[in-house]
Write an enzyme that holds these catalytic residues in place. Structure first.
Site, PDB file in Angstrom:
ATOM      1  N   TYR A  54       0.760  -1.248  -0.076  1.00  0.00           N
ATOM      2  CA  TYR A  54       0.078  -0.007  -0.076  1.00  0.00           C
ATOM      3  C   TYR A  54       0.894   1.311  -0.076  1.00  0.00           C
ATOM      4  O   TYR A  54       2.040   1.179  -0.459  1.00  0.00           O
ATOM      5  CB  TYR A  54      -1.185  -0.092   0.747  1.00  0.00           C
ATOM      6  CG  TYR A  54      -2.207   0.782   0.657  1.00  0.00           C
ATOM      7  CD1 TYR A  54      -3.082   0.502  -0.586  1.00  0.00           C
ATOM      8  CD2 TYR A  54      -2.398   2.050   1.252  1.00  0.00           C
ATOM      9  CE1 TYR A  54      -3.823   1.257  -1.079  1.00  0.00           C
ATOM     10  CE2 TYR A  54      -3.299   2.825   0.871  1.00  0.00           C
ATOM     11  CZ  TYR A  54      -4.154   2.485  -0.368  1.00  0.00           C
ATOM     12  OH  TYR A  54      -5.099   3.151  -0.920  1.00  0.00           O
ATOM     13  N   ARG A 107      -8.080  10.653  -8.587  1.00  0.00           N
ATOM     14  CA  ARG A 107      -7.221  11.436  -7.472  1.00  0.00           C
ATOM     15  C   ARG A 107      -6.926  10.378  -6.816  1.00  0.00           C
ATOM     16  O   ARG A 107      -7.137   9.875  -5.731  1.00  0.00           O
ATOM     17  CB  ARG A 107      -8.295  12.273  -6.695  1.00  0.00           C
ATOM     18  CG  ARG A 107      -7.444  13.215  -5.805  1.00  0.00           C
ATOM     19  CD  ARG A 107      -7.671  13.047  -4.405  1.00  0.00           C
ATOM     20  NE  ARG A 107      -7.226  11.501  -4.082  1.00  0.00           N
ATOM     21  CZ  ARG A 107      -7.542  11.112  -2.952  1.00  0.00           C
ATOM     22  NH1 ARG A 107      -8.279  11.805  -2.153  1.00  0.00           N
ATOM     23  NH2 ARG A 107      -7.061   9.911  -2.533  1.00  0.00           N
ATOM     24  N   LYS A 125      -6.178  -2.120  -1.762  1.00  0.00           N
ATOM     25  CA  LYS A 125      -7.315  -1.921  -0.678  1.00  0.00           C
ATOM     26  C   LYS A 125      -7.771  -3.264  -0.336  1.00  0.00           C
ATOM     27  O   LYS A 125      -7.935  -3.653   0.837  1.00  0.00           O
ATOM     28  CB  LYS A 125      -8.307  -1.027  -1.053  1.00  0.00           C
ATOM     29  CG  LYS A 125      -7.951   0.540  -0.826  1.00  0.00           C
ATOM     30  CD  LYS A 125      -8.115   1.253   0.412  1.00  0.00           C
ATOM     31  CE  LYS A 125      -7.206   2.434   0.239  1.00  0.00           C
ATOM     32  NZ  LYS A 125      -7.704   3.291   1.379  1.00  0.00           N
ATOM     33  N   GLU A 196     -13.626   4.720  -3.837  1.00  0.00           N
ATOM     34  CA  GLU A 196     -11.935   4.925  -3.459  1.00  0.00           C
ATOM     35  C   GLU A 196     -11.372   5.956  -4.602  1.00  0.00           C
ATOM     36  O   GLU A 196     -11.465   5.589  -5.683  1.00  0.00           O
ATOM     37  CB  GLU A 196     -11.192   3.640  -3.519  1.00  0.00           C
ATOM     38  CG  GLU A 196     -10.046   3.800  -2.936  1.00  0.00           C
ATOM     39  CD  GLU A 196      -9.895   4.011  -1.409  1.00  0.00           C
ATOM     40  OE1 GLU A 196     -10.754   3.360  -0.588  1.00  0.00           O
ATOM     41  OE2 GLU A 196      -9.224   4.709  -1.087  1.00  0.00           O
ATOM     42  N   ASP A 197     -10.646   6.860  -4.046  1.00  0.00           N
ATOM     43  CA  ASP A 197      -9.881   8.065  -5.028  1.00  0.00           C
ATOM     44  C   ASP A 197     -10.636   8.564  -6.031  1.00  0.00           C
ATOM     45  O   ASP A 197     -10.040   8.361  -7.050  1.00  0.00           O
ATOM     46  CB  ASP A 197      -8.535   7.208  -5.518  1.00  0.00           C
ATOM     47  CG  ASP A 197      -7.516   7.008  -4.214  1.00  0.00           C
ATOM     48  OD1 ASP A 197      -7.909   7.618  -3.241  1.00  0.00           O
ATOM     49  OD2 ASP A 197      -6.425   6.609  -4.299  1.00  0.00           O
ATOM     50  N   ASP A 219     -13.996   5.813   1.517  1.00  0.00           N
ATOM     51  CA  ASP A 219     -12.949   5.524   2.393  1.00  0.00           C
ATOM     52  C   ASP A 219     -12.201   7.095   2.443  1.00  0.00           C
ATOM     53  O   ASP A 219     -11.700   7.240   3.367  1.00  0.00           O
ATOM     54  CB  ASP A 219     -12.289   4.505   2.020  1.00  0.00           C
ATOM     55  CG  ASP A 219     -11.129   3.990   3.026  1.00  0.00           C
ATOM     56  OD1 ASP A 219     -11.568   3.910   4.271  1.00  0.00           O
ATOM     57  OD2 ASP A 219      -9.961   4.262   2.884  1.00  0.00           O
ATOM     58  N   ASP A 220     -12.058   7.543   1.504  1.00  0.00           N
ATOM     59  CA  ASP A 220     -11.313   8.816   1.555  1.00  0.00           C
ATOM     60  C   ASP A 220     -11.750   9.821   2.457  1.00  0.00           C
ATOM     61  O   ASP A 220     -11.296  10.813   3.198  1.00  0.00           O
ATOM     62  CB  ASP A 220     -11.139   9.637   0.235  1.00  0.00           C
ATOM     63  CG  ASP A 220     -10.424   8.601  -0.843  1.00  0.00           C
ATOM     64  OD1 ASP A 220      -9.306   8.163  -0.459  1.00  0.00           O
ATOM     65  OD2 ASP A 220     -10.909   8.148  -1.722  1.00  0.00           O
ATOM     66  N   ASN A 359      -0.544  11.908   1.003  1.00  0.00           N
ATOM     67  CA  ASN A 359       0.100  10.712   0.526  1.00  0.00           C
ATOM     68  C   ASN A 359       0.387  10.996  -1.123  1.00  0.00           C
ATOM     69  O   ASN A 359      -0.299  11.654  -1.895  1.00  0.00           O
ATOM     70  CB  ASN A 359      -0.924   9.675   0.746  1.00  0.00           C
ATOM     71  CG  ASN A 359      -1.010   9.126   2.061  1.00  0.00           C
ATOM     72  OD1 ASN A 359      -0.326   9.039   2.886  1.00  0.00           O
ATOM     73  ND2 ASN A 359      -2.479   8.623   2.282  1.00  0.00           N
TER      74      ASN A 359
END
Ligand code: NAD
Length: 464
Positions: A54, A107, A125, A196-197, A219-220, A359
């Site tokens: 990850y 993203r 993930k 996600e993202d 999750d973000d 990150n």
């Protein structure tokens, strides 16, 4: 060979690889070749290998996805397949799916639009769902919805794996996602869907649109809110202070920032605070400076936290007038927690709480060493990607990692076993409190805001 013997062999091979990316490639090949051994290895050596499978290494892997691509993994839904999404989902060889992680690649971490090359993220993930919470890997499904990319470098890269068109937007995009949601609920009715993202303009919009009709979370937004709240609760135990007394400044005002802010506000309300008083304790800086009432064109979320203050773009000026006790970096802009800023925070607070969450490591607002040294060892620090312990003067500091993997596998496991129909905000508050309870007094003495990753399976189980 026994499994233990096989493990010695693969672990020594991983350690012989010179770069993190080579380790990643080797581990992914092992995952393809011998899934059982792969999971044995990663579960046993989680502290060493989590940063490979990850963040930060997965970011690098996504940036070079076409180059390092060996074997396919995960399901791609191209935007030119409108009307056929159910058929595509039906091609997935496993019929019983418990968890889906889906991205549109816009993203990826703080690295921006990586299009279909962002597939490394859903894969990573879901690997963590198995590593951290024991979910059967055959019941996990990584999906990338390929809506094109606006990354010109990728569009002209012969090794890019995605469709070579600019991103579809507006109605075309919304209809595609609608069809995806309906088809997924029909094909895999039990599945939890983790977003996600997705980029800021879609992330919270899609969450609000679907959260009351499908079993989804982002999750973000929500996972980040939960893991950050847990870190703050630990930090406040070190300080012996309460959450209601904090002044919190966000550097960055996107999905992660609002996810964290809303989670903190909910926790403050659970402690008896009024919603407006809670929001008054929180301020945001975005790319145009401090978010204040006077600014035109603020979106709905920002308006909730736009206070009656004068417009200000100078960071030190903002710190001077707000005197934050907690600063949280979620801007994707590295190096922005500069020396004067950190010194100022240390001047204003006996022990400032500094979270540099962007990150991967290259995007972090400051490094752990900078946080400790520029505050003369006063900082209580956590980051998004891992940093090694820092020796400074005669002390060793242990930076915390606000890793969402502390939260989402446990949440997912709880949802799967309870067959919850929807994912609520309260679940994320409960998860944060549970995680914070795992931090021992001895962890706190070392400045650790999170428990060691070696306890992750117990943590996930308790959260579930
Ligand atoms: P986003 O694109 O939604 O938000 C980024 C925000 O930063 C925007 O509000 C933008 O205006 C602001 N910004 C950009 N440049 C700026 C500047 N120069 N000064 C001030 N503000 C600026 O992205 P996001 O989803 O909120 O994620 C942001 C970062 O947080 C990413 O690097 C991501 O990897 C990281 N993140 C970390 C965790 C974690 O550690 N657990 C979880 C989620 C996201």
């Amino acid at each position: 060979f026994t499994q233990d013997e096989q493990k010695i062999k693969v672990l020594s091979t991983v350690r012989e690889k010179e770069t993190s990316l080579e380790k990643y490639i080797y581990l992914i090949s092992l995952q393809d070749r011998n899934e059982t051994l792969f999971y044995r290895l990663v579960i046993d050596e989680i502290e060493e290998l989590m940063p490979i499978i990850y963040t930060p290494t997965v970011g690098n892997a996504c940036q070079q996805y076409g180059q390092i691509f060996r074997r396919p993994r995960g399901l791609y839904i191209p935007c030119n397949s409108k009307g056929f999404i159910y058929n595509i989902l039906s091609n997935w060889p496993h019929k019983d799916v418990d968890v889906i992680v889906v991205t549109d690649g816009e993203r990826i971490l703080g690295l921006g639009d990586l299009g279909a090359d962002g597939m490394g993220i859903p894969i990573g993930k879901l690997t963590l769902y198995t590593v951290c919470a024991g979910i059967d890997p055959a019941k996990t499904l990584p999906i990338t919805i390929d809506v094109g990319t606006n990354n010109d470098e990728l569009l002209s890269d012969p090794l890019y794996i995605g469709l070579r068109n600019k991103r579809i937007r507006g109605n075309d995009y919304d209809e595609l996602i609608d069809e995806f949601m309906q088809a997924t609920a029909k094909k895999f009715p039990k599945a939890l869907i983790q977003f996600e993202d997705f980029a800021n303009q879609n992330a919270s919009r899609l969450l609000e649109k679907y959260r009351n009709s499908y079993c989804i979370f982002n999750d973000d937004i929500q996972g980040t809110g939960s893991v950050t709240l847990a870190g703050i609760l630990s930090a406040l135990r070190i300080l012996n202070q309460s959450l209601e007394d904090q002044r919190i400044l966000f550097y960055g005002a996107g999905s992660a920032a609002f996810g964290i802010a809303e989670t903190i506000v909910k926790k403050m309300m659970a402690l008896g605070m009024d919603i407006n008083d809670a929001r008054r304790r929180i301020s945001f800086i975005d790319s145009r400076g401090l978010v204040v009432k006077d600014r035109a064109n603020l979106n709905e979320k920002k308006r909730l936290y736009a206070h009656d203050m004068k417009k200000e773009t100078n960071l030190i000026g903002i710190i001077d007038s707000l005197k934050p006790s907690i600063i949280i970096g979620v801007s994707g802009k590295p190096g922005t927690f500069c020396e004067p800023l950190l010194r100022k925070l240390a001047e204003l607070n006996e022990r400032p709480i500094i979270f540099a969450l962007s990150n991967p490591t290259s995007k972090s607002e400051c490094t752990a060493y900078e946080a400790y040294s520029w505050t003369d060892g006063k900082a209580i620090f956590a980051s998004g990607s891992p940093f090694d312990p820092v020796s400074w003067k005669n002390t060793t500091f242990y930076p915390g990692q606000g890793n969402n993997a502390y939260i989402f596998p446990g949440i997912g496991l709880g949802i799967i076993v309870s067959r919850a129909l929807y994912v609520t905000d309260e679940m994320f508050i409960a998860a944060a409190e549970t995680l914070a309870d795992f931090v021992t007094e001895s962890d706190l003495k070392k400045g650790r805001l999170y428990p060691p990753l070696t306890k992750i399976r117990d943590i996930s189980c308790k959260i579930a």
